[in-house]
Design a protein around this motif. Structure first.
Motif, PDB file in Angstrom:
ATOM      1  N   SER A  17       3.670   3.179   2.589  1.00  0.00           N
ATOM      2  CA  SER A  17       2.666   3.214   1.565  1.00  0.00           C
ATOM      3  C   SER A  17       2.932   1.619   0.797  1.00  0.00           C
ATOM      4  O   SER A  17       4.413   1.269   0.648  1.00  0.00           O
ATOM      5  CB  SER A  17       2.544   4.358   0.835  1.00  0.00           C
ATOM      6  N   ALA A  18       1.976   1.453   0.100  1.00  0.00           N
ATOM      7  CA  ALA A  18       2.430   0.245  -0.947  1.00  0.00           C
ATOM      8  C   ALA A  18       3.459   0.671  -2.174  1.00  0.00           C
ATOM      9  O   ALA A  18       4.130   0.108  -2.387  1.00  0.00           O
ATOM     10  CB  ALA A  18       0.996   0.016  -1.962  1.00  0.00           C
ATOM     11  N   PHE A  19       3.380   1.963  -2.324  1.00  0.00           N
ATOM     12  CA  PHE A  19       4.171   2.438  -3.423  1.00  0.00           C
ATOM     13  C   PHE A  19       5.641   2.486  -3.054  1.00  0.00           C
ATOM     14  O   PHE A  19       6.493   2.115  -3.571  1.00  0.00           O
ATOM     15  CB  PHE A  19       3.895   3.903  -3.921  1.00  0.00           C
ATOM     16  N   ASP A  20       5.714   2.858  -1.457  1.00  0.00           N
ATOM     17  CA  ASP A  20       7.014   2.762  -0.996  1.00  0.00           C
ATOM     18  C   ASP A  20       7.766   1.458  -0.572  1.00  0.00           C
ATOM     19  O   ASP A  20       8.849   1.242  -0.877  1.00  0.00           O
ATOM     20  CB  ASP A  20       7.083   3.601   0.469  1.00  0.00           C
ATOM     21  N   GLN A  21       6.639   0.476  -0.713  1.00  0.00           N
ATOM     22  CA  GLN A  21       7.166  -0.843  -0.326  1.00  0.00           C
ATOM     23  C   GLN A  21       7.661  -1.338  -1.899  1.00  0.00           C
ATOM     24  O   GLN A  21       8.593  -2.032  -1.776  1.00  0.00           O
ATOM     25  CB  GLN A  21       5.904  -1.880   0.120  1.00  0.00           C
ATOM     26  N   LEU A  22       6.884  -0.969  -2.702  1.00  0.00           N
ATOM     27  CA  LEU A  22       7.352  -1.167  -4.186  1.00  0.00           C
ATOM     28  C   LEU A  22       8.802  -0.513  -4.404  1.00  0.00           C
ATOM     29  O   LEU A  22       9.641  -1.233  -4.917  1.00  0.00           O
ATOM     30  CB  LEU A  22       6.282  -0.670  -5.176  1.00  0.00           C
ATOM     31  N   ALA A 115      -2.963   8.792  -6.305  1.00  0.00           N
ATOM     32  CA  ALA A 115      -2.944   9.177  -4.785  1.00  0.00           C
ATOM     33  C   ALA A 115      -4.154   8.985  -4.021  1.00  0.00           C
ATOM     34  O   ALA A 115      -4.003   8.713  -2.882  1.00  0.00           O
ATOM     35  CB  ALA A 115      -3.015  10.666  -4.885  1.00  0.00           C
ATOM     36  N   GLU A 116      -5.405   8.636  -4.760  1.00  0.00           N
ATOM     37  CA  GLU A 116      -6.567   8.498  -3.620  1.00  0.00           C
ATOM     38  C   GLU A 116      -6.518   6.872  -3.211  1.00  0.00           C
ATOM     39  O   GLU A 116      -6.873   6.667  -2.066  1.00  0.00           O
ATOM     40  CB  GLU A 116      -7.826   8.765  -4.565  1.00  0.00           C
ATOM     41  N   THR A 117      -6.523   6.039  -4.336  1.00  0.00           N
ATOM     42  CA  THR A 117      -6.468   4.641  -4.001  1.00  0.00           C
ATOM     43  C   THR A 117      -5.171   3.970  -3.593  1.00  0.00           C
ATOM     44  O   THR A 117      -5.209   2.867  -2.975  1.00  0.00           O
ATOM     45  CB  THR A 117      -6.917   3.754  -5.301  1.00  0.00           C
ATOM     46  N   GLY A 118      -4.069   4.444  -3.962  1.00  0.00           N
ATOM     47  CA  GLY A 118      -2.771   4.015  -3.762  1.00  0.00           C
ATOM     48  C   GLY A 118      -2.091   3.111  -4.804  1.00  0.00           C
ATOM     49  O   GLY A 118      -1.267   2.309  -5.025  1.00  0.00           O
ATOM     50  N   ALA A 119      -3.195   2.693  -6.106  1.00  0.00           N
ATOM     51  CA  ALA A 119      -2.801   1.876  -7.038  1.00  0.00           C
ATOM     52  C   ALA A 119      -1.691   2.326  -7.613  1.00  0.00           C
ATOM     53  O   ALA A 119      -1.604   3.327  -8.063  1.00  0.00           O
ATOM     54  CB  ALA A 119      -4.067   1.495  -8.052  1.00  0.00           C
ATOM     55  N   THR A 120      -0.699   1.437  -8.110  1.00  0.00           N
ATOM     56  CA  THR A 120       0.530   1.695  -8.691  1.00  0.00           C
ATOM     57  C   THR A 120       0.509   0.593  -9.889  1.00  0.00           C
ATOM     58  O   THR A 120       0.208  -0.175 -10.063  1.00  0.00           O
ATOM     59  CB  THR A 120       1.810   1.255  -7.904  1.00  0.00           C
ATOM     60  N   ASP A 140       1.404  -2.011 -16.912  1.00  0.00           N
ATOM     61  CA  ASP A 140       0.893  -3.046 -15.956  1.00  0.00           C
ATOM     62  C   ASP A 140       0.647  -2.944 -14.486  1.00  0.00           C
ATOM     63  O   ASP A 140       1.409  -1.857 -13.898  1.00  0.00           O
ATOM     64  CB  ASP A 140       1.932  -4.239 -15.856  1.00  0.00           C
ATOM     65  N   ASP A 141      -0.306  -3.478 -13.823  1.00  0.00           N
ATOM     66  CA  ASP A 141      -0.930  -3.115 -12.581  1.00  0.00           C
ATOM     67  C   ASP A 141       0.451  -3.802 -11.586  1.00  0.00           C
ATOM     68  O   ASP A 141       0.858  -4.706 -12.146  1.00  0.00           O
ATOM     69  CB  ASP A 141      -2.189  -3.726 -11.964  1.00  0.00           C
TER      70      ASP A 141
END
Length: 175
Positions: A17-22, A115-120, A140-141
């Protein structure tokens, strides 16, 4: 001698996921930061004309990056090295400082994600005293631009690491 850091995972790695990549990138940045900051030990030893063991004690006694970098700068400016070497060292420490704020931002923030959009988002864990109020929790995004800045910092730290090692070995500082 510390081994060079392995390459970070690709940002498009399947299944992450984008969060795991972060989280992987922040971990890689912190590893690269710590690995590079520890090289200040060798600069302290060489510039102060002391053993590596004594330099480690000095390094560990100074409990902030700022204090360690300031010490290296001051030793370089103390008149015991050539103008050319002083410039090389202060250029290296300036580059360390340049990347310090990004590293501090991601290391001293908490993360929230949708959790729905994956935005961190990062939420800064710092209190700013104003004249008659407190500011805290700046958010901050974490977007593609933020991830690129982290990747760029990792690459810059890798280059710094190699340049500091080259200087340490060239100058015959304790390694």
């Amino acid at each position: 001698m510390t081994a060079p850091a392995p390459e970070p995972p690709n940002s498009g790695e399947a299944g992450l996921s984008a969060f795991d990549q972060l989280l992987l990138l922040v971990g890689r940045m912190n590893y690269s930061w710590t690995n590079t900051e520890s090289l200040l030990i060798h600069l302290i030893a060489g510039l102060a004309g002391t053993s590596k063991q004594t330099a480690v004690i000095i390094y560990l006694t100074l409990n902030t990056t700022r204090a360690r970098v300031d010490l290296v700068d001051r030793l370089a400016k103390s008149g015991t090295v050539s103008a050319e070497l002083r410039q090389r060292i202060t250029d290296l420490t300036a580059r360390i400082r340049k990347h310090q704020s990004l590293r501090n931002h991601y290391s001293h923030s908490i993360y929230s994600f949708d959790a729905e959009t994956g935005a961190t988002r990062t939420i800064t864990m710092r209190i700013a005293d104003r004249k008659d109020a407190l500011k805290m929790g700046r958010s901050d995004d974490v977007d593609a631009e933020a991830l690129t800045r982290i990747k760029d910092t990792i690459e810059a730290l890798k280059l710094l690491n190699h340049e500091i090692w080259a200087l340490v070995l060239e100058q015959g500082y304790p390694a």
